[in-house]
Design a protein around this motif. Sequence first.
Motif, PDB file in Angstrom:
ATOM      1  N   PHE A 138       0.811  -1.215   0.000  1.00  0.00           N
ATOM      2  CA  PHE A 138       0.000   0.000   0.000  1.00  0.00           C
ATOM      3  C   PHE A 138       0.847   1.269   0.000  1.00  0.00           C
ATOM      4  CE2 PHE A 138      -2.084   3.384   2.476  1.00  0.00           C
ATOM      5  CZ  PHE A 138      -3.019   3.744   1.516  1.00  0.00           C
ATOM      6  N   HIS A 167      -9.101   4.052   1.888  1.00  0.00           N
ATOM      7  CA  HIS A 167      -9.749   2.826   2.336  1.00  0.00           C
ATOM      8  C   HIS A 167      -9.555   2.663   3.845  1.00  0.00           C
ATOM      9  CE1 HIS A 167      -9.958   0.733  -1.856  1.00  0.00           C
ATOM     10  NE2 HIS A 167     -10.534   1.903  -1.826  1.00  0.00           N
ATOM     11  N   ALA A 171      -5.234   3.458   6.248  1.00  0.00           N
ATOM     12  CA  ALA A 171      -4.779   3.880   4.919  1.00  0.00           C
ATOM     13  C   ALA A 171      -4.694   5.402   4.839  1.00  0.00           C
ATOM     14  CB  ALA A 171      -5.723   3.350   3.840  1.00  0.00           C
ATOM     15  N   GLY A 175      -1.087   6.614   4.088  1.00  0.00           N
ATOM     16  CA  GLY A 175      -1.083   7.175   2.737  1.00  0.00           C
ATOM     17  C   GLY A 175      -0.639   8.635   2.751  1.00  0.00           C
ATOM     18  N   THR A 323      -6.541   6.564  -3.198  1.00  0.00           N
ATOM     19  CA  THR A 323      -6.974   5.197  -3.494  1.00  0.00           C
ATOM     20  C   THR A 323      -6.115   4.596  -4.608  1.00  0.00           C
ATOM     21  OG1 THR A 323      -8.555   5.777  -5.252  1.00  0.00           O
ATOM     22  CG2 THR A 323      -9.363   5.851  -2.983  1.00  0.00           C
ATOM     23  N   SER A 329      -3.627  -1.579  -6.687  1.00  0.00           N
ATOM     24  CA  SER A 329      -2.850  -2.641  -6.047  1.00  0.00           C
ATOM     25  C   SER A 329      -1.475  -2.731  -6.690  1.00  0.00           C
ATOM     26  CB  SER A 329      -3.576  -3.978  -6.192  1.00  0.00           C
ATOM     27  OG  SER A 329      -2.749  -5.029  -5.737  1.00  0.00           O
TER      28      SER A 329
ATOM     29  N   HIS B 167      -5.845  -2.035   1.411  1.00  0.00           N
ATOM     30  CA  HIS B 167      -5.114  -0.820   1.728  1.00  0.00           C
ATOM     31  C   HIS B 167      -4.943  -0.690   3.242  1.00  0.00           C
ATOM     32  CE1 HIS B 167      -5.906   1.364  -2.349  1.00  0.00           C
ATOM     33  NE2 HIS B 167      -5.325   0.193  -2.498  1.00  0.00           N
ATOM     34  N   GLU B 168      -3.931  -1.398   3.752  1.00  0.00           N
ATOM     35  CA  GLU B 168      -3.564  -1.335   5.164  1.00  0.00           C
ATOM     36  C   GLU B 168      -4.510  -2.135   6.068  1.00  0.00           C
ATOM     37  OE1 GLU B 168      -1.809  -0.238   7.700  1.00  0.00           O
ATOM     38  OE2 GLU B 168       0.013   0.397   6.686  1.00  0.00           O
ATOM     39  N   THR B 323      -9.569  -4.430  -2.950  1.00  0.00           N
ATOM     40  CA  THR B 323      -9.220  -3.054  -3.308  1.00  0.00           C
ATOM     41  C   THR B 323     -10.327  -2.425  -4.159  1.00  0.00           C
ATOM     42  OG1 THR B 323      -8.116  -3.588  -5.400  1.00  0.00           O
ATOM     43  CG2 THR B 323      -6.779  -3.714  -3.406  1.00  0.00           C
TER      44      THR B 323
END
Lengths: 484, 484
Positions: A138, A167, A171, A175, A323, A329, B167-168, B323
Amino acid sequence: MFHVSEYEDFGLHADKYAINMAYAAWKMREGDQIRAFDLYYRHNPFQNGYGVFIGLERVVRYLSSLTFSEEDIAYLKEQEEGYEAGFYDVLRAFRFTGDVYAVKEGSYVFPNVPLMKVIGSKLQVYLIEAALLGFINFQTLIGTKAARIRHVAQTETLLEMGLRRAHEADASIWGARAAYLTGFDATSNMRAGKWFGIPTKGTMSHAWVQDGDELEQFRKYAQVHRDNFTPLVDTYDTLRSGIPNAIIVAKELEGLGHRMKDVRIDSGDLAYQYFNGRAMLDDAGLGYSGMIASGDLDEQLIVSLKNQGVKYDKFGIGTKLSTAYDQPSLGGVYKLVAKEEDGVWIPTIKISGTPEKVSTPGNKAYYRIFEKETGKYAGDYITLHDEIIDPSEPLTLYDPQHTFAKVMKPHHYEVQPMLQPIFKSGQQLITLPSLTDSRQYHAQEKLKFWSEYLRTINPARYRVSLSDKLYSTKQKMIQERVDR
Amino acid sequence: MFHVSEYEDFGLHADKYAINMAYAAWKMREGDQIRAFDLYYRHNPFQNGYGVFIGLERVVRYLSSLTFSEEDIAYLKEQEEGYEAGFYDVLRAFRFTGDVYAVKEGSYVFPNVPLMKVIGSKLQVYLIEAALLGFINFQTLIGTKAARIRHVAQTETLLEMGLRRAHEADASIWGARAAYLTGFDATSNMRAGKWFGIPTKGTMSHAWVQDGDELEQFRKYAQVHRDNFTPLVDTYDTLRSGIPNAIIVAKELEGLGHRMKDVRIDSGDLAYQYFNGRAMLDDAGLGYSGMIASGDLDEQLIVSLKNQGVKYDKFGIGTKLSTAYDQPSLGGVYKLVAKEEDGVWIPTIKISGTPEKVSTPGNKAYYRIFEKETGKYAGDYITLHDEIIDPSEPLTLYDPQHTFAKVMKPHHYEVQPMLQPIFKSGQQLITLPSLTDSRQYHAQEKLKFWSEYLRTINPARYRVSLSDKLYSTKQKMIQERVDR
């Protein structure tokens, strides 16, 4: 701001097959056998020319805190597999005791290079697979996306605003950190700010403006946040109402000795509104006021805006970054590459009908070749862990897909080891750099790559070579399989 | 398994503009003014005919635990905005005291219907925006994706295996929950199993098989997990090596009174390997053994496999589900819809150059119309909150985009209120249903929708009508804006 307690519940942050394999290994008295795993990905995301490795901070926190709680044990006892009591004692006493090598956070990385190498007992290396992959997949993905946006935005301020679209909670903060590391300037996410010291920025929502007359709502905000007045001007009509009202309030602020910072446009035709809005602000003597664009922006749209001569000062980027919208991914994998038997490393291979999925066997070392004449990297070089490179000897670097093409023979070169030792027998060897330092490292590394690897469309392929010894080991193992 | 401590750090899980607006409202002595917000989305994800609302459990945990820690306060004091001391006292004393209405988890929902309605003081409704959106956007997205996969898979067992690609960490567990709610049967994620009671499944990885001779590795695993032997047969060559070795071990297990459960194929041509692998198993008298397919599966690929006559018993789904690969963002929004002034609700509107982005004003009620003759839902109906529907009166339901087309006038119908009161003045009014109950509710609701809304490609558009009063309120407010 690292609380070990955050990781108290991470014992079972694992796939069931990992627990089942750990148990089977333990039951067969093979749990202590030492294995080496590589973590890598096979394709750069977004058809980019590189990835940016991020996630190590998270991995280190996780590994140094990893335990199994009584709650975890109680849960495992309910499972259909019926583990023996001795296995729970092993889990109760669990601390990570393996060795970890990893690329520095913020490094430029490439397909099929080892981003991390984990050496430890089977029981341990099985259990941590999904956690490591989840973190690295991620954060590397988001960091790479952010680097692409930074690359095209060049000098503009970049604000990460994806909290509501990321997400879930983890995240959103990791992120935000990844985006800051590769060149974003601030985040809207206050928790990410608190955790990581990332600068935070924020203005007002449409709800604030809708709450009453637009001019009055701007006035109220400016009255409270005099030095941070950034009106959102598109709630009703940017050019007929939003910007005229913003100008009125900006003039009132001027009278009080303050200056409007920016106006923000979040919808509609971002080019048309820019040209007209900029002219209105300039005509009103507000040339000092900046303009922020937001609303489904990504690197493509930024390039298009700039190509039209549009010059926003700041871009707010949410969904498309947070995202990784166009490719959500990375697909990193964690593969067994070698077994230790009586102190000797035996390489292992995973064959596949898909040639690119064949793994590169062996306990490896990974180097980056720096060419002294040019001040640029010539390529990467992967060897077996005990090979020695003599920089006075000539070296040949190949294109990873077409080994006959684009051969490079650097003359005066330095060999930079890419894999840093992070844990030795579970002891953390180094203090990780601060986020600011990693961000700076990333920015400085960029200067050492030729620009053809950095462009966002049709980048050139960076050279990643295997040493002759590693290459022939791999070919021999493939051939052995074919011959069966 | 709900620990309040998990939410201790969520005070600042918010965008900076929310804090800045909350502060400005407080400073202007408007922080206590009561506002109503709707949470909704504008387009079904994946071009689906519906969404599945999920995320309420997470929202309830968050709202009932929400506080600001001294650490949060200390961090806010560092911000450039320079908040006054009294504001920190407000945050120190903060508990959520608003009203929340929400659709049941697992409900079928549609564009522009209120999934949640939040009524509270400005200060409160501003602060919780991003958290609510983040939770609902993600979980609704994954639940909807999983429902699509369930729809095409029909009877096959579905295993969620996306932990390493989600995502995490938070996304991995809440995504696993969403997938289970809309029809998946199990997850590989042990932590999700522990938290939510979702059944867990897991077998072995390629690393297990690579660790030695394939046959010996299968034997070892079967020796430990006799009743849970699910060999991964594609490490070297599915048909020449993997399945023959699996058959040998399965026969040995038979001799001990156990049965192999399934063989798993994770790469390569899933159709070709199925046909040949199935025949080999059947010829060996192992008709009882199932087959599991995994590896970048989604609803499209499942339809294609079934169309080819392929009959896997189980599908393991990771990346594409976890995802929401083909559309990783739902795009839900949270909009001010009404202001309370002297006990009267004043509707507010957000105008936009993009017609679909114009919000529907007013404090609303939201109903689903159940047609008694057919046992199916005729459509949804949204009113102002104080309208009364008399089910003995005729009702007209319209297509939401083409109000002239597909008009429906149900005769004998029931009116089901969709928005349940969840919090009143911060007090939780109801205990949320168990995950099993929500899963069952979702499955039963499916029977009440005509199949044309449920198909995964080109679904029919479900009717969502505004009451005459709500429709004319909206049109009048748009016209007032145009006339300015």
